[in-house]
Scaffold this active site. Sequence first.
Site, PDB file in Angstrom:
ATOM      1  N   SER A 119      49.579  29.837  27.602  1.00 20.47           N
ATOM      2  CA  SER A 119      49.876  29.812  26.169  1.00 20.47           C
ATOM      3  C   SER A 119      48.673  29.388  25.352  1.00 20.47           C
ATOM      4  CB  SER A 119      50.979  28.781  25.882  1.00 20.47           C
ATOM      5  OG  SER A 119      52.131  29.058  26.593  1.00 20.47           O
ATOM      6  N   HIS A 140      50.259  37.342  27.964  1.00 19.20           N
ATOM      7  CA  HIS A 140      51.080  36.274  27.385  1.00 19.20           C
ATOM      8  C   HIS A 140      52.432  36.824  26.940  1.00 19.20           C
ATOM      9  CE1 HIS A 140      51.731  32.985  24.158  1.00 19.20           C
ATOM     10  NE2 HIS A 140      52.182  32.589  25.324  1.00 19.20           N
ATOM     11  N   GLU A 152      50.957  39.572  24.564  1.00 17.23           N
ATOM     12  CA  GLU A 152      49.574  39.524  24.094  1.00 17.23           C
ATOM     13  C   GLU A 152      48.669  39.795  25.301  1.00 17.23           C
ATOM     14  OE1 GLU A 152      49.622  36.490  20.330  1.00 17.23           O
ATOM     15  OE2 GLU A 152      49.669  35.551  22.307  1.00 17.23           O
ATOM     16  N   ASN A 190      50.519  31.728  19.054  1.00 15.69           N
ATOM     17  CA  ASN A 190      50.545  30.262  19.110  1.00 15.69           C
ATOM     18  C   ASN A 190      49.576  29.613  18.131  1.00 15.69           C
ATOM     19  OD1 ASN A 190      52.651  30.040  20.839  1.00 15.69           O
ATOM     20  ND2 ASN A 190      51.394  29.921  22.685  1.00 15.69           N
TER      21      ASN A 190
HETATM   22  N1  CAA Z   1      68.057  36.550  28.551  1.00 13.36           N
HETATM   23  C1  CAA Z   1      68.522  37.784  28.259  1.00 13.36           C
HETATM   24  N2  CAA Z   1      69.098  38.107  27.092  1.00 13.36           N
HETATM   25  C2  CAA Z   1      69.239  37.120  26.190  1.00 13.36           C
HETATM   26  C3  CAA Z   1      68.780  35.803  26.418  1.00 13.36           C
HETATM   27  C4  CAA Z   1      68.162  35.544  27.667  1.00 13.36           C
HETATM   28  N3  CAA Z   1      67.677  34.335  27.980  1.00 13.36           N
HETATM   29  N4  CAA Z   1      69.045  35.051  25.323  1.00 13.36           N
HETATM   30  C5  CAA Z   1      69.644  35.876  24.439  1.00 13.36           C
HETATM   31  N5  CAA Z   1      69.737  37.111  24.949  1.00 13.36           N
HETATM   32  C6  CAA Z   1      70.288  38.309  24.296  1.00 13.36           C
HETATM   33  C7  CAA Z   1      71.774  38.186  24.097  1.00 13.36           C
HETATM   34  O1  CAA Z   1      72.449  38.691  25.236  1.00 13.36           O
HETATM   35  C8  CAA Z   1      72.000  39.055  22.874  1.00 13.36           C
HETATM   36  O2  CAA Z   1      72.034  40.409  23.220  1.00 13.36           O
HETATM   37  P1  CAA Z   1      73.042  41.429  22.449  1.00 13.36           P
HETATM   38  O3  CAA Z   1      72.722  41.273  20.989  1.00 13.36           O
HETATM   39  O4  CAA Z   1      72.657  42.760  22.993  1.00 13.36           O
HETATM   40  O5  CAA Z   1      74.404  40.956  22.812  1.00 13.36           O
HETATM   41  C9  CAA Z   1      70.727  38.862  22.052  1.00 13.36           C
HETATM   42  O6  CAA Z   1      69.729  38.391  22.982  1.00 13.36           O
HETATM   43  C10 CAA Z   1      70.933  37.867  20.956  1.00 13.36           C
HETATM   44  O7  CAA Z   1      71.415  36.675  21.550  1.00 13.36           O
HETATM   45  P2  CAA Z   1      72.513  35.722  20.923  1.00 13.36           P
HETATM   46  O8  CAA Z   1      73.410  36.534  20.030  1.00 13.36           O
HETATM   47  O9  CAA Z   1      73.136  34.925  22.011  1.00 13.36           O
HETATM   48  O10 CAA Z   1      71.679  34.670  20.097  1.00 13.36           O
HETATM   49  P3  CAA Z   1      70.618  34.910  18.974  1.00 13.36           P
HETATM   50  O11 CAA Z   1      71.010  36.005  18.055  1.00 13.36           O
HETATM   51  O12 CAA Z   1      70.304  33.562  18.430  1.00 13.36           O
HETATM   52  O13 CAA Z   1      69.331  35.406  19.776  1.00 13.36           O
HETATM   53  C11 CAA Z   1      67.246  34.759  20.620  1.00 13.36           C
HETATM   54  C12 CAA Z   1      68.743  34.635  20.762  1.00 13.36           C
HETATM   55  C13 CAA Z   1      66.819  36.191  20.915  1.00 13.36           C
HETATM   56  C14 CAA Z   1      66.642  33.826  21.647  1.00 13.36           C
HETATM   57  C15 CAA Z   1      66.840  34.392  19.150  1.00 13.36           C
HETATM   58  O14 CAA Z   1      67.426  33.164  18.797  1.00 13.36           O
HETATM   59  C16 CAA Z   1      65.352  34.307  18.945  1.00 13.36           C
HETATM   60  O15 CAA Z   1      64.675  35.319  18.779  1.00 13.36           O
HETATM   61  N6  CAA Z   1      64.825  33.054  18.916  1.00 13.36           N
HETATM   62  C17 CAA Z   1      63.401  32.821  18.713  1.00 13.36           C
HETATM   63  C18 CAA Z   1      62.706  32.982  20.043  1.00 13.36           C
HETATM   64  C19 CAA Z   1      61.233  32.794  19.891  1.00 13.36           C
HETATM   65  O16 CAA Z   1      60.666  32.533  18.829  1.00 13.36           O
HETATM   66  N7  CAA Z   1      60.539  32.953  21.033  1.00 13.36           N
HETATM   67  C20 CAA Z   1      59.121  32.723  21.106  1.00 13.36           C
HETATM   68  C21 CAA Z   1      58.889  31.311  21.589  1.00 13.36           C
HETATM   69  S1  CAA Z   1      57.180  30.925  21.627  1.00 13.36           S
HETATM   70  C22 CAA Z   1      56.634  31.571  23.069  1.00 13.36           C
HETATM   71  O17 CAA Z   1      57.351  32.112  23.858  1.00 13.36           O
HETATM   72  C23 CAA Z   1      55.148  31.470  23.318  1.00 13.36           C
HETATM   73  C24 CAA Z   1      54.651  30.233  23.938  1.00 13.36           C
HETATM   74  O18 CAA Z   1      53.552  30.305  24.519  1.00 13.36           O
HETATM   75  C25 CAA Z   1      55.319  28.927  23.809  1.00 13.36           C
HETATM   76  P1  NAD Z   2      58.330  25.693  33.582  1.00 13.40           P
HETATM   77  O1  NAD Z   2      58.080  24.241  33.674  1.00 13.40           O
HETATM   78  O2  NAD Z   2      59.673  26.193  33.214  1.00 13.40           O
HETATM   79  O3  NAD Z   2      57.954  26.402  34.964  1.00 13.40           O
HETATM   80  C1  NAD Z   2      56.750  26.232  35.651  1.00 13.40           C
HETATM   81  C2  NAD Z   2      57.048  26.457  37.118  1.00 13.40           C
HETATM   82  O4  NAD Z   2      55.830  26.558  37.820  1.00 13.40           O
HETATM   83  C3  NAD Z   2      57.841  25.292  37.728  1.00 13.40           C
HETATM   84  O5  NAD Z   2      59.040  25.801  38.294  1.00 13.40           O
HETATM   85  C4  NAD Z   2      56.898  24.756  38.797  1.00 13.40           C
HETATM   86  O6  NAD Z   2      57.556  24.334  39.961  1.00 13.40           O
HETATM   87  C5  NAD Z   2      56.053  25.964  39.060  1.00 13.40           C
HETATM   88  N1  NAD Z   2      54.793  25.659  39.703  1.00 13.40           N
HETATM   89  C6  NAD Z   2      53.969  24.614  39.503  1.00 13.40           C
HETATM   90  N2  NAD Z   2      52.911  24.698  40.336  1.00 13.40           N
HETATM   91  C7  NAD Z   2      53.086  25.830  41.035  1.00 13.40           C
HETATM   92  C8  NAD Z   2      52.363  26.481  42.042  1.00 13.40           C
HETATM   93  N3  NAD Z   2      51.235  25.944  42.500  1.00 13.40           N
HETATM   94  N4  NAD Z   2      52.838  27.659  42.550  1.00 13.40           N
HETATM   95  C9  NAD Z   2      53.978  28.206  42.087  1.00 13.40           C
HETATM   96  N5  NAD Z   2      54.725  27.600  41.152  1.00 13.40           N
HETATM   97  C10 NAD Z   2      54.273  26.445  40.627  1.00 13.40           C
HETATM   98  O7  NAD Z   2      57.223  26.265  32.592  1.00 13.40           O
HETATM   99  P2  NAD Z   2      57.216  27.636  31.775  1.00 13.40           P
HETATM  100  O8  NAD Z   2      57.782  27.388  30.447  1.00 13.40           O
HETATM  101  O9  NAD Z   2      57.764  28.717  32.632  1.00 13.40           O
HETATM  102  O10 NAD Z   2      55.649  27.831  31.580  1.00 13.40           O
HETATM  103  C11 NAD Z   2      54.843  28.446  32.555  1.00 13.40           C
HETATM  104  C12 NAD Z   2      53.601  29.014  31.908  1.00 13.40           C
HETATM  105  O11 NAD Z   2      53.976  29.949  30.876  1.00 13.40           O
HETATM  106  C13 NAD Z   2      52.715  27.969  31.208  1.00 13.40           C
HETATM  107  O12 NAD Z   2      51.382  28.370  31.324  1.00 13.40           O
HETATM  108  C14 NAD Z   2      53.194  28.069  29.747  1.00 13.40           C
HETATM  109  O13 NAD Z   2      52.235  27.626  28.835  1.00 13.40           O
HETATM  110  C15 NAD Z   2      53.438  29.550  29.625  1.00 13.40           C
HETATM  111  N6  NAD Z   2      54.366  29.981  28.570  1.00 13.40           N
HETATM  112  C16 NAD Z   2      55.490  29.246  28.285  1.00 13.40           C
HETATM  113  C17 NAD Z   2      56.368  29.690  27.303  1.00 13.40           C
HETATM  114  C18 NAD Z   2      57.618  28.929  26.950  1.00 13.40           C
HETATM  115  O14 NAD Z   2      58.256  29.251  25.944  1.00 13.40           O
HETATM  116  N7  NAD Z   2      58.040  27.949  27.718  1.00 13.40           N
HETATM  117  C19 NAD Z   2      56.107  30.894  26.631  1.00 13.40           C
HETATM  118  C20 NAD Z   2      54.955  31.634  26.964  1.00 13.40           C
HETATM  119  C21 NAD Z   2      54.083  31.160  27.936  1.00 13.40           C
END
Ligand code: CAA
Ligand code: NAD
Length: 285
Positions: A119, A140, A152, A190
């Site tokens: 990330s 990503h 990404e 991000n």
């Molecule tokens: N797996 C599969 N399908 C899923 C799911 C999952 N984990 N979660 C939800 N869905 C599906 C549902 O089945 C539903 O499908 P239908 O419309 O076809 O029935 C649809 O997604 C919508 O779900 P819900 O109606 O239950 O709930 P919602 O409308 O709130 O949607 C959500 C859920 C798609 C997660 C929505 O809330 C959302 O887009 N949230 C924001 C998510 C976001 O911003 N993600 C990025 C995070 S940052 C990141 O990932 C990067 C990083 O590095 C940290």
């Molecule tokens: P998580 O904590 O849910 O899962 C990480 C997993 O990796 C754990 O189950 C752990 O046991 C496993 N692990 C650790 N060391 C390992 C190894 N040597 N071999 C195999 N498995 C190992 O974390 P996550 O949210 O799945 O994040 C994983 C990666 O994805 C990170 O780099 C994170 O930044 C990135 N990411 C996270 C998100 C998010 O929304 N959480 C979104 C995009 C990218």
Amino acid sequence: MSIRKVGVLGCGLMGSGIAEVAVKAGFDTVVREVNQELLDKGMGRIRGSLDKAVEKGKLAAADRDAALARLRGTTEFSDLADRDLIVEAIVENVEEKAKVYAAVGAVAGEDVILASNTSSLTVTQLAMASKRPDRFVGLHFFNPVPVMKLVEVVRTLMTDDAVVTDVNEFCRAIGKDPVQCRDNSGFIVNRLLVPYLLDAIRALEEGVGTVEDIDKAMQLGCGYPMGPFTLLDFVGLDTTYYIANIMFDEYREKRFAPPPLLKQMVQAGRYGRKSGRGFYDHARK
Ligand code: CAA
Ligand code: NAD
């Protein structure tokens, strides 16, 4: 495209999602976890998600069974020896990632493409740690992987053109819509999303509103699908904390600095949904 056999390192939140979309799209996939207990948990998550898709009428039961037949879980690196693409999705920590690249390097073929789902770490430092920087790329994905269409794609100065072409094709083959990013910590999403999430925590610290009201305000006022605290719990507060530290270290700008409350939540083991408690209590749901 040269990619047929896929490997995934880590079967947590993201690794399980990546493995799920790969097998659903027809790719033979092996996913590796550190121990059997975590592997069982991750594989259970994939099965549960596919079952839900069947229940909702989005996937035929026969297609679920075929997808599961293409999926194999392991705790051994040697089971990744014949993979064409290996996507690493383990903890957001450069030392841990470097260790798994060394282990993969010892077993994988010369032509394997290695991708990181990082990330916030720069792909350049990971590519160098992998010792095969020409075959290394950032992929990503977004959480929840089965739903979010974006990937990404991050190339470095060293990435082979053919690798970039192949991974873009792979993304499209699993139903994703890739964008190309420069190798800057946080890439596009991000870089914009993390300061927003951290600022929501700072707003809470300053007493601007409650967790519930800040979430409600951003959902109803801006049309965001989730408020920032629901999203923080969803992403994982531990992961967000690691990301913030890495991005702050990279840019030295306050907007990326982890607020004290985030640190305390992590120290208290409140990681969000994954631990049952974060800004919300998920155990009661
Ligand atoms: N797996 C599969 N399908 C899923 C799911 C999952 N984990 N979660 C939800 N869905 C599906 C549902 O089945 C539903 O499908 P239908 O419309 O076809 O029935 C649809 O997604 C919508 O779900 P819900 O109606 O239950 O709930 P919602 O409308 O709130 O949607 C959500 C859920 C798609 C997660 C929505 O809330 C959302 O887009 N949230 C924001 C998510 C976001 O911003 N993600 C990025 C995070 S940052 C990141 O990932 C990067 C990083 O590095 C940290
Ligand atoms: P998580 O904590 O849910 O899962 C990480 C997993 O990796 C754990 O189950 C752990 O046991 C496993 N692990 C650790 N060391 C390992 C190894 N040597 N071999 C195999 N498995 C190992 O974390 P996550 O949210 O799945 O994040 C994983 C990666 O994805 C990170 O780099 C994170 O930044 C990135 N990411 C996270 C998100 C998010 O929304 N959480 C979104 C995009 C990218």
